[in-house]
Design a protein around this motif. Structure first.
Motif, PDB file in Angstrom:
ATOM      1  N   GLU A 180       0.836  -1.457  -0.142  1.00  0.00           N
ATOM      2  CA  GLU A 180       0.051   0.077  -0.046  1.00  0.00           C
ATOM      3  C   GLU A 180       0.846   1.471  -0.039  1.00  0.00           C
ATOM      4  N   LEU A 181       1.809   1.265   0.879  1.00  0.00           N
ATOM      5  CA  LEU A 181       2.905   2.423   0.832  1.00  0.00           C
ATOM      6  C   LEU A 181       3.358   2.589  -0.641  1.00  0.00           C
ATOM      7  N   SER A 182       3.994   1.411  -1.184  1.00  0.00           N
ATOM      8  CA  SER A 182       4.327   1.681  -2.409  1.00  0.00           C
ATOM      9  C   SER A 182       3.455   2.211  -3.515  1.00  0.00           C
ATOM     10  N   ASN A 183       2.130   1.720  -3.444  1.00  0.00           N
ATOM     11  CA  ASN A 183       1.182   2.278  -4.383  1.00  0.00           C
ATOM     12  C   ASN A 183       0.779   3.889  -3.899  1.00  0.00           C
ATOM     13  N   ALA A 184       0.844   4.101  -2.759  1.00  0.00           N
ATOM     14  CA  ALA A 184       0.651   5.508  -2.305  1.00  0.00           C
ATOM     15  C   ALA A 184       1.714   6.287  -2.969  1.00  0.00           C
ATOM     16  N   GLU A 185       2.732   5.744  -2.806  1.00  0.00           N
ATOM     17  CA  GLU A 185       4.280   6.429  -3.249  1.00  0.00           C
ATOM     18  C   GLU A 185       4.110   6.848  -4.597  1.00  0.00           C
ATOM     19  N   THR A 186       3.725   5.618  -5.467  1.00  0.00           N
ATOM     20  CA  THR A 186       3.589   5.729  -6.864  1.00  0.00           C
ATOM     21  C   THR A 186       2.537   6.886  -7.142  1.00  0.00           C
ATOM     22  N   MET A 187       1.213   6.537  -6.423  1.00  0.00           N
ATOM     23  CA  MET A 187       0.128   7.692  -7.037  1.00  0.00           C
ATOM     24  C   MET A 187       0.501   9.095  -6.539  1.00  0.00           C
ATOM     25  N   LYS A 188       1.496   9.150  -5.698  1.00  0.00           N
ATOM     26  CA  LYS A 188       1.836  10.561  -5.181  1.00  0.00           C
ATOM     27  C   LYS A 188       2.639  11.106  -6.080  1.00  0.00           C
ATOM     28  N   ASN A 189       3.652  10.363  -6.609  1.00  0.00           N
ATOM     29  CA  ASN A 189       4.577  10.901  -7.700  1.00  0.00           C
ATOM     30  C   ASN A 189       3.737  11.197  -8.904  1.00  0.00           C
ATOM     31  N   GLU A 190       2.807  10.051  -9.285  1.00  0.00           N
ATOM     32  CA  GLU A 190       2.144  10.580 -10.389  1.00  0.00           C
ATOM     33  C   GLU A 190       1.044  11.741 -10.184  1.00  0.00           C
ATOM     34  N   PHE A 191       0.646  11.829  -8.959  1.00  0.00           N
ATOM     35  CA  PHE A 191      -0.141  12.963  -8.818  1.00  0.00           C
ATOM     36  C   PHE A 191       0.841  14.368  -8.995  1.00  0.00           C
ATOM     37  N   ILE A 192       1.958  14.471  -8.324  1.00  0.00           N
ATOM     38  CA  ILE A 192       2.936  15.608  -8.530  1.00  0.00           C
ATOM     39  C   ILE A 192       3.152  15.704  -9.950  1.00  0.00           C
ATOM     40  N   SER A 193       3.357  14.692 -10.680  1.00  0.00           N
ATOM     41  CA  SER A 193       3.853  14.818 -12.248  1.00  0.00           C
ATOM     42  C   SER A 193       2.364  15.637 -13.008  1.00  0.00           C
ATOM     43  N   SER A 194       1.218  14.762 -12.374  1.00  0.00           N
ATOM     44  CA  SER A 194      -0.093  15.304 -13.196  1.00  0.00           C
ATOM     45  C   SER A 194      -0.298  16.670 -12.857  1.00  0.00           C
ATOM     46  N   VAL A 195      -0.209  17.178 -11.523  1.00  0.00           N
ATOM     47  CA  VAL A 195      -0.386  18.506 -11.176  1.00  0.00           C
ATOM     48  C   VAL A 195       0.367  19.462 -11.911  1.00  0.00           C
ATOM     49  N   SER A 196       1.686  18.787 -11.785  1.00  0.00           N
ATOM     50  CA  SER A 196       2.816  19.894 -12.608  1.00  0.00           C
ATOM     51  C   SER A 196       2.364  20.162 -14.308  1.00  0.00           C
ATOM     52  N   HIS A 197       1.939  18.895 -14.631  1.00  0.00           N
ATOM     53  CA  HIS A 197       1.466  19.106 -16.018  1.00  0.00           C
ATOM     54  C   HIS A 197       0.150  19.906 -16.037  1.00  0.00           C
ATOM     55  N   GLU A 198      -0.669  19.616 -15.417  1.00  0.00           N
ATOM     56  CA  GLU A 198      -1.983  20.582 -15.527  1.00  0.00           C
ATOM     57  C   GLU A 198      -1.714  22.063 -15.028  1.00  0.00           C
ATOM     58  N   LEU A 199      -0.934  22.389 -14.263  1.00  0.00           N
ATOM     59  CA  LEU A 199      -0.607  23.592 -13.917  1.00  0.00           C
ATOM     60  C   LEU A 199       0.244  24.326 -15.046  1.00  0.00           C
ATOM     61  N   ARG A 200       1.142  23.679 -15.710  1.00  0.00           N
ATOM     62  CA  ARG A 200       2.039  23.935 -16.900  1.00  0.00           C
ATOM     63  C   ARG A 200       1.137  24.292 -18.097  1.00  0.00           C
TER      64      ARG A 200
END
Length: 472
Positions: A242-262
């Motif tokens: 679960e921590l691995s999945n959460a870490e993956t989702m967090k990284n994807e979230f940061i990447s997605s938010v960065s893209h969405e903001l950019r």
């Protein structure tokens, strides 16, 4: 063993207590066995003294017999002279006759004789003692006074060696000690095996949790038993997943938010530069429209992030009042009508004449509707239709349904669809928190948000809210 370790504590507490208990038991058994042997020997000596005393009493009653002669004959014919020695003691406390024919030294201590002669009840009092002979041998002696039946002799005394008895007791002590040591060794080996079966997985858990703390979620613990420790290992491994999945989702979230903001920032910057260089009225109007749209998009995204942050910190609040769900739903549909034409996606809105009043935060409820309709538009293809309807299945419930004909959601992804940061389709825009925020808002209103989807067919989101009367 480390100080404070489980193994050390087990040895100190459990095994120490067991050793103490076994020691007490062994000492008690040794005392019981020694008492049994010594009491049996004493009773045996007393029985021999009684037998001789009884014979002498009969002899004393016969005036025709010489008591001294009969006593000598009795001692010389003593049947157990190979096991013990019978003695006759005169009135001066000197041994004058023995069953062996050898008289001991006059200085020989006789505590049993002294004890027997000091008793007031001379007829039935015995003197008993355990001492050492002149040669250092442990002996047991019993004396019985007979001066009430003889004028020449004060007592008869029987003495036996305790060597055989002490050898038997020593053999028992050695056997009991060997058994106790064997029990302690066996308990030590089985205890060490048991303790290690606990310590090894705990150490593995400790090592792996240290790796988890450093951000390495690849390590796993092998389950070696089917008990609570094994269950704990499985739970730790599940936590790591679960921590691995959460870490993956967090990284994807940061990447997605960065893209969405950019993306909107790039559009705003590009059009601002274009307008700054000078443009005709048509281009000016188009550029301003794009800048306003992208600014609104950024505003919604930032608001979602702020709402999510408030929910995580427990500071998310609702400003409740009686509200008209149809009005908020109509505003949300109106917002997307223009965009649907641009994206070539039809919106069919089945609007009822009226619905029960809902007690809630109208801005938050409108935010939920906007989020759900935005998702339906986002995952729909040009030429498809988004169906929106509202009804009251009962007088206590208001229901809003949004159905699209988009790509749908995989069955494996459906249970996680409302999880924070989770995006089933990474090709579509979005940060992955909109549905989580919407679900939290609906839940805070006492309602439910259900998602049904078939991959390749479409998705249906059903929002159910309690009516004003039901809420009250």
């Amino acid at each position: 063993m480390a100080k404070g370790s489980i193994t050390r504590r087990w040895f100190t507490n459990n095994l120490g207590v067991i050793v103490l208990i076994l020691t007490v038991i062994e000492l008690a058994l040794i005392y019981a066995v020694q008492s049994y042997y010594y009491n049996s020997a004493q009773q045996y000596l007393v029985s021999k003294v009684n037998a001789v005393a009884g014979v002498l009493t009969r002899y004393a009653a016969d005036s025709n017999l010489n008591l001294s002669t009969e006593l000598r004959r009795t001692l010389e014919g003593f049947s157990d002279k190979d096991k013990m020695e019978m003695m006759a003691i005169d009135n001066d406390g000197i041994i004058v006759l023995t069953s062996s024919g050898f008289s001991p030294e006059e200085t020989t201590a006789m505590p049993d004789y002294d004890m027997a002669m000091s008793e007031s009840d001379t007829v039935s009092s015995y003197g008993y003692c355990i001492s050492r002979s002149e040669g250092g041998e442990r002996i047991m002696a019993v004396s019985y006074p007979i001066y009430h039946i003889s004028n020449q002799y004060s007592a008869i005394r029987v003495v036996t060696s305790l060597e055989a008895i002490d050898d038997s007791i020593t053999t028992f002590v050695l056997a009991a000690t060997c058994i106790a040591v064997a029990v302690v060794v066996l308990l030590g080996f089985t205890g060490m095996y048991f303790v290690r079966s606990i310590v090894r997985p705990i150490r593995a858990i400790s090592d792996n949790t240290a790796k988890f703390a450093r951000g390495d979620f690849t390590a796993r613990i092998e389950r070696q038993s089917e008990d609570e420790i094994g269950d704990l290992c499985v739970a730790i491994n599940h936590m790591a997943d679960e921590l691995s999945n959460a870490e993956t989702m967090k990284n994807e979230f940061i990447s997605s938010v960065s893209h969405e903001l950019r993306t909107p920032l790039t559009a705003i910057k590009g059009w601002a530069e274009t307008l700054d260089d000078g443009a005709d009225p048509v281009t000016m109007q188009k550029g301003l429209r794009v800048i306003m749209g992208e600014t609104e998009r950024l505003s919604r995204m930032v608001e979602e992030l702020l709402d999510f942050s408030r929910m995580q910190s427990g500071h998310f609040t609702l400003n409740r009042a009686a509200m008209d769900v149809l009005a908020e739903l109509g505003d949300a549909v109106l917002i997307y009508m223009e965009r649907s034409k641009k994206d070539h996606i039809a919106i069919e809105y089945d609007e009822p004449e009226m619905l029960p009043i809902v007690y809630g935060d109208k801005n938050r409820i409108r935010q939920v509707f906007i989020n759900i309709i935005d998702n339906a538009m986002k995952y729909s293809e040009p030429g498809s239709t988004v169906f929106i309807c509202a009804d009251a299945p009962s007088k206590h419930t208001v229901r809003v349904t949004v159905t699209d004909q988009g790509c749908g959601i995989k069955a494996a992804d459906l249970p996680k669809i409302k999880t924070k940061f989770y995006k089933p389709n990474h090709t579509r825009r979005g940060a992955g928190i909109g549905l989580a925020v919407a679900d939290e808002i609906v839940t805070m209103h006492g309602g439910t948000l259900q998602v049904e989807s078939t991959e390749g067919v479409g998705t249906t989101v059903t929002i159910t809210l309690p009516s004003h009367s039901m809420e009250r």
